[in-house]
Write a protein that holds these residues in place. Structure first.
Motif, PDB file in Angstrom:
ATOM      1  N   SER A  32     -37.670 -51.450 -28.345  1.00 26.54           N
ATOM      2  CA  SER A  32     -37.303 -51.404 -29.753  1.00 26.54           C
ATOM      3  C   SER A  32     -38.513 -51.037 -30.611  1.00 26.54           C
ATOM      4  O   SER A  32     -39.608 -51.584 -30.443  1.00 26.54           O
ATOM      5  N   ASP A 207     -33.204 -48.541 -30.754  1.00 28.48           N
ATOM      6  CA  ASP A 207     -32.820 -48.637 -32.171  1.00 28.48           C
ATOM      7  C   ASP A 207     -32.204 -47.339 -32.664  1.00 28.48           C
ATOM      8  O   ASP A 207     -31.348 -47.352 -33.563  1.00 28.48           O
ATOM      9  N   VAL A 210     -28.203 -46.938 -31.741  1.00 21.63           N
ATOM     10  CA  VAL A 210     -27.169 -47.912 -32.117  1.00 21.63           C
ATOM     11  C   VAL A 210     -26.084 -47.300 -33.001  1.00 21.63           C
ATOM     12  O   VAL A 210     -24.952 -47.797 -33.023  1.00 21.63           O
ATOM     13  N   ASP A 262     -19.688 -52.568 -28.369  1.00 22.47           N
ATOM     14  CA  ASP A 262     -20.656 -53.170 -29.291  1.00 22.47           C
ATOM     15  C   ASP A 262     -21.900 -52.286 -29.343  1.00 22.47           C
ATOM     16  O   ASP A 262     -22.854 -52.491 -28.595  1.00 22.47           O
ATOM     17  N   SER A 264     -24.294 -52.121 -31.252  1.00 22.22           N
ATOM     18  CA  SER A 264     -25.545 -52.730 -31.698  1.00 22.22           C
ATOM     19  C   SER A 264     -26.228 -53.552 -30.619  1.00 22.22           C
ATOM     20  O   SER A 264     -27.286 -54.152 -30.864  1.00 22.22           O
ATOM     21  N   ASN A 265     -25.646 -53.576 -29.427  1.00 23.08           N
ATOM     22  CA  ASN A 265     -26.230 -54.354 -28.336  1.00 23.08           C
ATOM     23  C   ASN A 265     -27.436 -53.610 -27.776  1.00 23.08           C
ATOM     24  O   ASN A 265     -27.310 -52.677 -26.976  1.00 23.08           O
ATOM     25  N   LEU A 266     -28.621 -54.023 -28.204  1.00 18.91           N
ATOM     26  CA  LEU A 266     -29.842 -53.297 -27.832  1.00 18.91           C
ATOM     27  C   LEU A 266     -30.149 -53.384 -26.348  1.00 18.91           C
ATOM     28  O   LEU A 266     -30.695 -52.434 -25.768  1.00 18.91           O
ATOM     29  N   ARG A 269     -27.975 -50.816 -24.689  1.00 16.59           N
ATOM     30  CA  ARG A 269     -28.479 -49.485 -25.057  1.00 16.59           C
ATOM     31  C   ARG A 269     -29.750 -49.148 -24.289  1.00 16.59           C
ATOM     32  O   ARG A 269     -29.937 -48.023 -23.816  1.00 16.59           O
TER      33      ARG A 269
END
Length: 416
Positions: A32, A207, A210, A262, A264-266, A269
Motif C-alpha cells: 500500500s 491502493d 481498489v 469487495d 476495497s479489500n487490499l 487486491r
C-alpha cells in the motif's frame, strides 16, 4: 464432459525443445502506497526527465493525479522531473498510439518512461521503449510479419529507465518480456518478444486497483488465470514455471471472488497483483502451446473483445475441446483450484476442474459466451483464418475443424 472434437488432438503438433530459460529481471516493490517510492527509484536508475503514460479513464478516476503528485515532492533539482503526460492510449496497445507517444516523448526530451495502467498501457510503453531504442517512427516496421523474437545475447540491454505501475491484476505485463501490439492496418495482434523490453522496476500498489469495477476485476483476473493454466499445460514447462503457475492459480481461486465482491479489500487486491505477476512469468518462460490465447487474440482483433474477457470465455471451452493438453498435470491443477479428485481418472478430474472454472466464471459475473457481441455466422467464418495466422499458432496449430467447433460453442447462432 463433452469433448467437441477430440479426434483432432492427434492432428495437433507442438514444437518441443529441451532448452529452457527463466529470467525474471524486473525489480518488484509491493505494498500500500508503494507508489511513493517511484521518484527515488527513477533517481537510482539515472533518470532526469520522466514522461507518465496512462489513459483517459485512469485520469478521470484520479489515478494519474495520485501518481503525478508524488513528483511535486522532488522538485528544485533534488530528483527526476515529470516533464509530461501522454494519456491518449487506447485499448489493445494500438500501433498508432505507440507512434504518437514516441513522438511526444521525443518532443519533451524524455529520458525515462513511467507506465501507469492496465495491459494496454503497459504494452504501449514497451512499444515506445523499443521504438526509442531502435530509432523507429513507426512501430509496425519492427513487426512486419506479426512476430519479432529477439533473444539474449543478440538482444542487448535497453538503457532507458522504465518503471511500470499496474492498475489491473491481469496481464502481468509489467514484468513480461512480451509486448502485444495491435496492427490496425491488418487487424492483427502482433508480438515483440525481447528480454529487456519489460520494466526495470514494477511497483505493485493495491491502493490504485481498489476503484477497478467488478467486471474488469473479474475478467482481468481470468486473464491471469489463463496465463497460469496455459503455462502449467505447456509441453515446455519446467519446475520453475510450474512453481509460479500453481501458486498463481491458488491465489486467484481464493481471492478473485473476494475482490469482485469487495473491491476495497487490499489484501485480496495485493494477492491478485502478485498472482498476475507470477502467472505471466510462468507463461512467458513456458511459452509454447497457448490455444486459449490464440483464439482470444483473433477474436479480440476482429471484434474488439477485451483480451481478459475473451480468455475467460475460451478457457473452459478449450480445456474441454483439447483435453490431451491438460491431462498430464490435471491432478496438480485440480489441487490448485481446490477440487477433490481422489480415486478419479484423469478424464474425470479434468471434467471436475472445468466445472470449477465455470463455477468461478459464474461467481464473478462473467459470461460463458460472446452473445453480447452479436457476432454473425458470416463474421464467425472469418475467425478461422484469423486464428490460423495468429503468431500463437506457430507452436500449436489448430485444424480449421477444431477452430470452427470451438467457435460454435462461444458464439451461439440464432436458428433461422
Amino acid at each position: 464432459m463433452e469433448f467437441c472434437l477430440a479426434k483432432t488432438n492427434n492432428e495437433v503438433k507442438m514444437m518441443k525443445t529441451s532448452l529452457s530459460q527463466f529470467m525474471l529481471r524486473t525489480g518488484i516493490y509491493s505494498g500500500s502506497n508503494s507508489r511513493a517510492m517511484v521518484p527515488n527509484l527513477f533517481q537510482g536508475l539515472g533518470a532526469k526527465r520522466v514522461v507518465l503514460f496512462s489513459d483517459r479513464g485512469l485520469e478521470e478516476a484520479g489515478v494519474v493525479a495520485k501518481v503525478a503528485e508524488i513528483f511535486a515532492l522532488t522538485g528544485h533539482g533534488s530528483g527526476p522531473e515529470l516533464v509530461g503526460k501522454y494519456l491518449d492510449i487506447a485499448q489493445d496497445a494500438e500501433s498508432k498510439c505507440i507512434n504518437d507517444a514516441v513522438r511526444y516523448a521525443r518532443e519533451v526530451g524524455a529520458d525515462a518512461l513511467l507506465a501507469v495502467g492496465g495491459g494496454s498501457v503497459l504494452d504501449t510503453v514497451k512499444g515506445v521503449k523499443y521504438a526509442l531504442h531502435k530509432g523507429l517512427s513507426d512501430i509496425k516496421e519492427a513487426i512486419p510479419g506479426g512476430l519479432l523474437y529477439e533473444a539474449f545475447p543478440k538482444a542487448g540491454f535497453i538503457p532507458i529507465p522504465h518503471i511500470a505501475i499496474p492498475t489491473t491484476a491481469g496481464t502481468g505485463s509489467e514484468v513480461s518480456p512480451i509486448a502485444v501490439i495491435f496492427n490496425e492496418d491488418i487487424q492483427m495482434k502482433t508480438n515483440i518478444i525481447h528480454p529487456f523490453i519489460n520494466a526495470d522496476m514494477a511497483v505493485l500498489d493495491p491502493d490504485l486497483t481498489v476503484g477497478l469495477p467488478p467486471a474488469i476485476t473479474a475478467f482481468t483476473g481470468f486473464d491471469a488465470l489463463t496465463h497460469a493454466i496455459e503455462a502449467l499445460a505447456s509441453p515446455t514447462a519446467t519446475a520453475l514455471t510450474d512453481a509460479q503457475a500453481l501458486h498463481a492459480i491458488r491465489l486467484i481461486e481464493k481471492n478473485l471472488p473476494v475482490a469482485v465482491s469487495d473491491g476495497s479489500n487490499l489484501a485480496a487486491r495485493m494477492d491478485l497483483l502478485h498472482a498476475s505477476l507470477m502467472g505471466i512469468t510462468a507463461f512467458s518462460f513456458a511459452l509454447n502451446a497457448i490455444p486459449v490465447h490464440n483464439l482470444a487474440h483473433a477474436y479480440g482483433a476482429l471484434f474488439r473483445i477485451p483480451h481478459g474477457l475473451a480468455n475467460a470465455v475460451f478457457l473452459p471451452v478449450v480445456m474441454e475441446c483439447v483435453p490431451n493438453l491438460y491431462l498430464p498435470k490435471v491432478y496438480e491443477l485440480a489441487a490448485a483450484v481446490d477440487v477433490d479428485t481422489k480415486d478419479d481418472s484423469a478424464q474425470t478430474a479434468l471434467a471436475k476442474v472445468v466445472g470449477k472454472i465455470r463455477l468461478l466464471q459464474q461467481r464473478v459475473g462473467l459470461p460463458a459466451d460472446f452473445t453480447a457481441y452479436n457476432i454473425s455466422e458470416e463474421q464467425l467464418q472469418l475467425t478461422i483464418p484469423a486464428v490460423m495466422k495468429d503468431p500463437a499458432a506457430l507452436s500449436f496449430p489448430m485444424p480449421k475443424e477444431l477452430i470452427a467447433a470451438i467457435g460454435q460453442k462461444v458464439v451461439p447462432l440464432k436458428v433461422k
